[in-house]
Design a protein around this motif. Structure first.
Motif, PDB file in Angstrom:
ATOM      1  N   PHE A   1     -11.056  -1.872  -9.496  1.00  0.00           N
ATOM      2  CA  PHE A   1      -9.813  -1.352  -8.945  1.00  0.00           C
ATOM      3  C   PHE A   1      -9.239  -2.267  -7.863  1.00  0.00           C
ATOM      4  O   PHE A   1      -8.013  -2.361  -7.716  1.00  0.00           O
ATOM      5  CB  PHE A   1     -10.028   0.061  -8.391  1.00  0.00           C
ATOM      6  N   MET A   2     -10.090  -2.951  -7.108  1.00  0.00           N
ATOM      7  CA  MET A   2      -9.581  -3.930  -6.157  1.00  0.00           C
ATOM      8  C   MET A   2      -8.969  -5.119  -6.895  1.00  0.00           C
ATOM      9  O   MET A   2      -7.987  -5.706  -6.439  1.00  0.00           O
ATOM     10  CB  MET A   2     -10.709  -4.409  -5.239  1.00  0.00           C
ATOM     11  N   THR A   3      -9.538  -5.458  -8.062  1.00  0.00           N
ATOM     12  CA  THR A   3      -8.941  -6.510  -8.884  1.00  0.00           C
ATOM     13  C   THR A   3      -7.568  -6.094  -9.382  1.00  0.00           C
ATOM     14  O   THR A   3      -6.618  -6.893  -9.368  1.00  0.00           O
ATOM     15  CB  THR A   3      -9.861  -6.819 -10.078  1.00  0.00           C
ATOM     16  N   LEU A   4      -7.432  -4.846  -9.829  1.00  0.00           N
ATOM     17  CA  LEU A   4      -6.123  -4.352 -10.253  1.00  0.00           C
ATOM     18  C   LEU A   4      -5.130  -4.363  -9.107  1.00  0.00           C
ATOM     19  O   LEU A   4      -3.937  -4.631  -9.298  1.00  0.00           O
ATOM     20  CB  LEU A   4      -6.267  -2.932 -10.816  1.00  0.00           C
ATOM     21  N   PHE A   5      -5.594  -4.085  -7.897  1.00  0.00           N
ATOM     22  CA  PHE A   5      -4.706  -4.099  -6.729  1.00  0.00           C
ATOM     23  C   PHE A   5      -4.215  -5.517  -6.430  1.00  0.00           C
ATOM     24  O   PHE A   5      -3.028  -5.735  -6.171  1.00  0.00           O
ATOM     25  CB  PHE A   5      -5.451  -3.529  -5.517  1.00  0.00           C
ATOM     26  N   VAL A   6      -5.134  -6.476  -6.471  1.00  0.00           N
ATOM     27  CA  VAL A   6      -4.764  -7.857  -6.166  1.00  0.00           C
ATOM     28  C   VAL A   6      -3.937  -8.469  -7.287  1.00  0.00           C
ATOM     29  O   VAL A   6      -2.958  -9.192  -7.042  1.00  0.00           O
ATOM     30  CB  VAL A   6      -6.045  -8.697  -5.902  1.00  0.00           C
ATOM     31  N   MET A   7      -4.303  -8.174  -8.524  1.00  0.00           N
ATOM     32  CA  MET A   7      -3.671  -8.810  -9.678  1.00  0.00           C
ATOM     33  C   MET A   7      -2.466  -8.046 -10.205  1.00  0.00           C
ATOM     34  O   MET A   7      -1.901  -8.437 -11.243  1.00  0.00           O
ATOM     35  CB  MET A   7      -4.694  -8.952 -10.809  1.00  0.00           C
TER      36      MET A   7
END
Length: 246
Positions: free
Chosen positions: A95-101
């Protein structure tokens, strides 16, 4: 009873013969020499292959690896073997990857995938437009040293005429992965260093007190957890990880 069984067997045999007579001929579905059908089969195989390696693609071209490595080092530094468990760490990293990307994904969808699905652009143009945001993201976060290394190895392996440039995914993706591994380990070192200090202090005090039989980790573990909670470690770590991407 025997007559009923014989009737049932005769009925099943008749049904199977009818089904065999109505069997579909594969030659009618895939006629020989039909290039369009062969092309669809190849496209289907390519799509199935891409879907099977989707988790690998996620780790290769996004910020997922850096998040997961940092969280794994954090758990090891705290001395907790299974808390938080792997599912929680992977979900948080995802989910942090989805936030950054999110801007990259949105750009790839708006300019590449959506027009290609609506048949407004060709598949070749769709591929170029879809991968362009990921190229931009990787080039912004890759180390120049790693990029130059893979460019040099490409020239040595394929020759100067066929070497891959810095925008080629053959060079950009492995260079980006190596850069992410390095930065993940750098962050992991910084995360585990305070916990190492606590372990050394606790071990020194217990040795000075003559408490040789008690493992230092028994005393150090609650102190490390308390320290991490008091400094609001999760917010600090996640905030630092998000800000480390450009």
């Amino acid at each position: 009873m025997i007559k009923k069984i014989l009737c049932a067997l005769i009925f099943l045999a008749a049904s199977s013969s009818v089904a065999a007579a109505q069997a579909i001929d594969l030659q009618t579905l895939f006629p020989a020499g039909d290039a369009s059908v062969s092309g669809r089969i190849v496209q289907l195989l390519v799509v199935m292959t891409v879907l099977s390696v989707a988790p690998g693609l996620l780790m290769m071209v996004t910020s997922f690896a850096r998040f997961l490595i940092a969280f794994s080092f954090l758990r090891a530094g705290l001395g907790l073997q299974t808390t938080p468990n792997n599912m929680i760490l992977v979900s948080l990293a995802l989910f942090m990857t989805l936030f950054v990307m999110a801007p990259t994904f949105q750009d790839a969808w708006d300019n590449g995938v959506k027009p290609m699905v609506e048949n407004k652009i060709s598949q070749q143009d769709g591929y170029v437009r879809t991968t362009a945001p990921f190229r931009t993201f990787m080039k912004a976060n890759v180390r120049d040293k790693d990029l130059a290394l893979f460019e040099q190895m490409s020239a040595e392996r394929f020759g100067e005429q066929n070497k891959a440039g810095p925008d080629d995914l053959r060079v950009l993706i492995p260079a980006f992965m190596v850069s992410e591994l390095r930065r993940g380990f750098e962050i992991g070192f910084l995360v585990t260093l305070p916990f190492l200090v606590i372990d050394l202090v606790v071990a020194t005090i217990m040795t000075a007190m003559g408490m040789m039989m008690m493992p230092p980790t028994v005393v150090a573990l609650p102190l490390k957890v308390l320290f991490f909670v008091l400094v609001d470690g999760w917010s600090l770590l996640v905030g630092a990880l998000v800000k480390s991407f450009t």
